[in-house]
Design a protein around this motif. Structure first.
Motif, PDB file in Angstrom:
ATOM      1  N   UNK A  41       3.713   4.581  16.261  1.00 57.06           N
ATOM      2  CA  UNK A  41       3.818   3.443  15.501  1.00 57.06           C
ATOM      3  C   UNK A  41       5.006   2.789  15.810  1.00 57.06           C
ATOM      4  N   UNK A  97       0.883  -1.142  -0.062  1.00 58.38           N
ATOM      5  CA  UNK A  97       0.089  -0.101   0.241  1.00 58.38           C
ATOM      6  C   UNK A  97       0.936   1.056  -0.003  1.00 58.38           C
ATOM      7  N   UNK A  98       2.075   1.043   0.736  1.00 59.00           N
ATOM      8  CA  UNK A  98       2.995   2.013   0.839  1.00 59.00           C
ATOM      9  C   UNK A  98       4.249   1.771  -0.071  1.00 59.00           C
ATOM     10  N   UNK A  99       5.106   2.820  -0.563  1.00 58.48           N
ATOM     11  CA  UNK A  99       6.233   2.337  -1.252  1.00 58.48           C
ATOM     12  C   UNK A  99       7.377   1.660  -0.236  1.00 58.48           C
ATOM     13  N   UNK A 121       3.929   1.038  -9.812  1.00 57.12           N
ATOM     14  CA  UNK A 121       3.088   2.064 -10.264  1.00 57.12           C
ATOM     15  C   UNK A 121       3.765   3.221 -10.929  1.00 57.12           C
ATOM     16  N   UNK A 122       5.137   3.031 -11.179  1.00 55.99           N
ATOM     17  CA  UNK A 122       5.820   4.069 -11.956  1.00 55.99           C
ATOM     18  C   UNK A 122       6.159   3.750 -13.376  1.00 55.99           C
ATOM     19  N   UNK A 123       6.258   4.556 -14.263  1.00 52.43           N
ATOM     20  CA  UNK A 123       6.735   4.257 -15.478  1.00 52.43           C
ATOM     21  C   UNK A 123       8.076   4.117 -15.716  1.00 52.43           C
ATOM     22  N   UNK A 129       9.965  10.447 -15.843  1.00 47.99           N
ATOM     23  CA  UNK A 129       9.624  11.887 -16.091  1.00 47.99           C
ATOM     24  C   UNK A 129       9.699  12.902 -15.038  1.00 47.99           C
ATOM     25  N   UNK A 130      10.041  12.372 -14.035  1.00 48.08           N
ATOM     26  CA  UNK A 130      10.118  13.411 -12.795  1.00 48.08           C
ATOM     27  C   UNK A 130      11.075  12.813 -11.674  1.00 48.08           C
ATOM     28  N   UNK A 131      11.461  13.755 -10.938  1.00 46.04           N
ATOM     29  CA  UNK A 131      12.346  13.374  -9.769  1.00 46.04           C
ATOM     30  C   UNK A 131      11.406  13.013  -8.792  1.00 46.04           C
ATOM     31  N   UNK A 132      11.466  12.039  -7.997  1.00 44.96           N
ATOM     32  CA  UNK A 132      10.664  11.779  -6.721  1.00 44.96           C
ATOM     33  C   UNK A 132      11.490  11.544  -5.380  1.00 44.96           C
ATOM     34  N   UNK A 133      10.782  12.048  -4.498  1.00 47.33           N
ATOM     35  CA  UNK A 133      11.177  12.014  -2.964  1.00 47.33           C
ATOM     36  C   UNK A 133      10.044  11.492  -2.023  1.00 47.33           C
ATOM     37  N   UNK A 134      10.576  10.495  -1.648  1.00 46.49           N
ATOM     38  CA  UNK A 134       9.557   9.476  -0.993  1.00 46.49           C
ATOM     39  C   UNK A 134      10.090  10.022   0.621  1.00 46.49           C
ATOM     40  N   UNK A 135       9.141   9.922   1.528  1.00 48.76           N
ATOM     41  CA  UNK A 135       9.277  10.417   2.725  1.00 48.76           C
ATOM     42  C   UNK A 135       8.637   9.154   3.653  1.00 48.76           C
TER      43      UNK A 135
END
Lengths: 616, 240
Positions: free
Chosen positions: A505, A224-226, A244-246, A492-498
């Protein structure tokens, strides 16, 4: 006992393989119990084939209730014990690479009449995600019918299990259905394979076992979360697998050995694989072929887009590849690297694309620059860390150590292509693994001063269906807030996951420890650190190599792992004379060369001396 | 869904509801100059009310497109899809991720909102409203806020877009209504004289569960008289 279950005086009462997997970290225990029903002492042997990627962590021998535990020692120390045992006339069984994925652990011990023996081998490994699944591979090969034969796997995944399957290559589906149970719900999964004695028979009236083959458990977790972070006892592990990324377009140069040794079968299989790979290429990919024998020749002067027309032309080119002459690896490799660099510099390929060199060879360089060190230095300098190089070693005569170092030094990895009927599939499988990069230049970052002893946290690529795993220690064991950032470049883009874990938790995660073996994250961290230190060691030299060796050795000893630097020694006092067993780990580059490592078991010499007559 | 239009010059706000059937797609913003379009699809409760006056409708899907960047973003309470041309990226509301590309930044804040910026001067926020999964009636829905529109052109239109231009209105004859807490008044706006009611709506940008009350003049009958033209003019066939 049934008489048919006693073979040569030995009854194998039970063989149990119990796998406990927590967050991809597998802890497997193989236990065999046997009784000597003969009237004289008998040799009982215990064979286990375990994955090459696993580290043995324990081996114990229990004879008539007395347990002889294994001790991890530095290889040199163990070797002395081994040499002493051999000089005293004791025989040795060997651990060696067994097939593509496994290595074989063999122990035999002399057991007095009426005595019982229990062998217990434990090994651990981090299951790697490949094409969207974790795979646990077990080899099953009991030598005789076993009264209680059982494989059980208990899987606990905090993210929840999304699929679970188990397959056995050696049993019909009907039999499998009645002997195998598999279930999963929420975070827990369970697999049990428990064939009765009758189900083990190779035919209704046979006394030999049909259990001979592969038992494979595959599963995946919910995404559900990367990312997912788990923290236990001051150690953390961070799993990252976005989907789910190209796909990022690729610029691929295939550098292919077409020297004489590739003639016929190997070249035929290479061509078949390339034709299939060409079918799977995406239209926004770019490609070229560099063929090398004594001379280097290219399909095109520069990279070509994988349009349907160009692919058609590439197919015709591949179909006409023929073998010739000697092996100029250096020439082929540098030509391919230069071509990729030029394509980037001259903007012949999309700006947001990734470059890859794939080298396929079956031999050793014997034309042009042929010293492996020189070729490695040339490739390293030419690539300059800009893109990865993957090495595929075809067949038995390849210098795999050279190819592995070549790849590791350039952010890639090496694969062995076994010379068999499925070589075409092996090549395709490799390509599929790297065919879908979703991110390039991946960096996993943690707040400064909060984390210690981090494992590798930068990756050239993240491939679809794989997983990036980073582990480390918390500077403050009781910290109640954890944050991680993952940055990467997409198509196509730069991604920044947090990824953030708050106190609540983290407390929830701690409570889950009840379900798991307590120090698993620490052991996972140690496993990953040792694995990466050993990889770095392969490409290091001099003082750096010594330091890496020392670090890996210290961790191997501390965490009780049998790695290429350590051995496990089991000593069984008998007749006032120590009997010694040593478990080692052979390296992958030792296939088909005499293993330098061994499992040695103290062995009582036959009561009757042998006499030899020799021709001379 | 309810609409709130802040009128800075008046230090006041206008509000209206749009009551249309679930499945209807409304044009919220269209700017032919910047190429930006925002459409919203209406959803209803899990159990549809027989009485159209008491039924609740929300935005269940938003489509944000930039024709010049060849970018489309579809947001639902379940997922966020980003298309660059034909290539699709899918994100979950469980992600905290920032996507940056030429001319656009999209920041998904886990389970809260998406902040979407096109260059400097156009920023939208999509708020996720989550209800109890097993709620018998209500379902998750979306809120849409324009927090910066100063780079949008004067030709911008749509249910929200038409209010990016300066707006003037006059309120007079404030008198008690049927509900003493909601006085009624006469409003003159866009050359129309309307009967309006004083009320409030909530701004959920800061907290999707609590919201901040915004006092506003409520325009009845789907914003009739306040909105340019007819409501039908804002109905479009598809999200993109």
């Amino acid at each position: 006992s049934l008489p048919e279950m006693v073979v040569d005086g030995i009854e194998v009462y039970s063989t149990k393989i119990h796998c406990r997997v927590t967050s991809r970290f597998a802890h497997n225990t193989v236990t065999t119990r046997a009784t000597n029903r003969a009237e004289t002492a008998k040799e009982v042997s215990f064979d286990v084939e375990l994955p090459k990627t696993a580290f043995i962590t324990n081996f114990t021998l229990t004879i008539d209730g007395v347990t002889y535990p294994g001790n991890i020692k530095e290889k040199e120390v163990a070797q002395k014990q081994y040499d002493r045992a051999v000089s005293q006339g004791k025989t040795a069984g060997l651990v060696k690479a067994s097939g593509r994925k496994l290595e074989k652990f063999t122990v035999s011990v002399n057991v007095a009449a009426g005595s019982k023996v229990t062998f217990e081998l434990t090994y651990e490994e981090l299951l790697k995600r490949n094409k969207g699944k974790y795979e646990m591979y077990l080899k099953v090969r009991p030598k005789q019918l076993v009264k209680h034969f059982e494989i059980t796997a208990d899987i606990f995944e905090p993210q929840g299990i999304s699929s679970l399957d188990a397959q056995a290559s050696f049993i019909t589906n009907d039999l499998l259905a009645s002997a195998l149970t598999k279930s999963f719900s929420g975070k827990k999964g369970h697999v049990s394979f428990k064939p009765s004695v009758d189900q083990q028979r190779s035919c209704p009236t046979c006394t030999d076992s049909l259990l001979d083959g592969d038992f494979t458990i595959t599963y995946d977790v919910n995404r559900e979360s990367p990312a997912n972070v788990q923290i236990v006892n001051g150690y953390f592990v961070h799993f990252f697998a976005p989907h789910g990324l190209p796909v990022v377009p690729k610029n691929v140069v295939f550098v292919i050995d077409v020297s004489g040794s590739m003639y016929y079968q190997k070249l035929k299989q290479t061509k078949e694989a390339l034709l299939k790979i060409l079918e799977d290429m995406k239209e926004n990919d770019y490609l070229n072929f560099v063929l090398f024998a004594s001379k280097v020749r290219v399909w095109k002067d520069h990279l070509i887009q994988a349009t349907p027309e160009n692919i058609q032309e590439a197919r015709a080119f591949v179909s006409n590849i023929a073998a010739e002459d000697t092996t100029n690896i250096n020439g082929g490799l540098l030509r391919g690297i230069e071509m990729l660099k030029k394509a980037r510099e001259e903007h012949q390929v999309p700006e947001r694309s990734t470059s890859i060199v794939i080298l396929l060879t079956d031999g050793i360089a014997n034309e042009g620059v042929s010293r492996p060190e020189d070729i490695q230095a040339n490739a390293r300098n030419a690539i300059g860390g800009k893109f990865p190089l993957y090495s595929l070693g075809f067949g038995d005569n390849v210098d795999y150590g050279f190819l592995e170092k070549l790849a590791l030094e350039n952010n890639g990895f090496a694969r062995r292509i076994y010379e068999a009927s499925d070589a075409t599939l092996q090549l395709q499988d490799f390509y599929e693994e790297i065919a879908n990069p979703l991110l390039t230049g991946v960096e996993v970052e943690y707040p400064q001063n909060a984390i210690l002893d981090l494992t590798q946290n930068t990756y050239k690529h993240y491939y679809d269906g794989s997983e990036i795993v980073v582990a480390g220690k918390l500077a403050d064991k009781d910290m109640n807030h954890f944050k991680a950032d993952v940055k990467g470049h997409g198509a196509f883009n730069d991604l920044s996951f947090t990824e953030e874990l708050d106190a609540e938790e983290m407390e929830k995660a701690r409570q889950e420890q009840d379900y798991i073996f307590g120090d698993y994250i620490e052991r996972l961290w140690a496993y990953l650190t040792i694995e990466q230190l050993l990889d770095k060691r392969k490409k290091a030299q001099g003082e750096e190599k010594e330091n890496l060796t020392a670090q890996a050795l210290e961790l191997s000893l501390k965490y009780h792992f049998v790695t290429p630097l350590t051995s496990m020694v089991v000593t069984k006092p008998e007749d006032n004379e120590d009997q010694t067993a040593i478990a080692d780990k052979p390296g992958d580059d030792q296939v088909d060369v005499p293993p330098s490592s061994a499992v040695l078991v103290g062995y009582q010499p036959p009561q009757t001396p042998y006499y030899y007559v020799d021709g001379d | 869904p309810h609409f709130i239009i802040r009128v800075p010059g008046k230090n006041d706000a206008l509000c209206f509801n749009i009551d249309e059937d679930p499945g209807t797609v409304l044009r919220l913003i269209h700017d032919p100059v910047t190429g930006l379009t925002v459409h919203g699809e209406i959803i209803g409760d899990k159990v549809a009310s027989a009485d159209s006056k008491t039924r609740n409708t929300y935005f269940g899907k938003l489509g944000i497109a930039n024709a010049y960047l060849d970018v489309r973003i579809e947001v639902t309470p379940e997922k966020i899809s980003l298309w660059n041309g034909e290539a699709q990226s899918t994100f979950s509301w469980l992600d905290t991720v920032t996507v940056t590309q030429n001319g656009m930044t999209m920041a998904i804040n886990r389970k809260k909102n998406i902040v979407l910026s096109f260059g400097d001067g156009v920023t939208f926020v999509v708020v996720l409203h989550q209800v109890w999964k097993k709620h018998p009636v209500h379902r998750d829905f979306l809120g849409f806020y324009v927090v910066d529109s100063h780079r949008m052109s004067a030709q911008t239109h749509g249910l929200l877009g038409q209010f990016f231009h300066p707006l003037d209105f006059e309120v007079s004859d404030i008198r008690p209504g049927l509900d003493p807490s909601k006085p009624v008044a006469t409003m003159v706006v866009k050359n129309h004289q309307l009967k309006v009611t004083r009320g409030s709506q909530k701004d959920y940008r800061r907290d999707a569960s609590v919201g901040v009350k915004v006092a506003c003049w409520f325009i009845h009958n789907n914003g009739e008289g306040l909105l340019d033209g007819d409501l039908k003019d804002y109905i479009v066939p598809a999200l993109f």
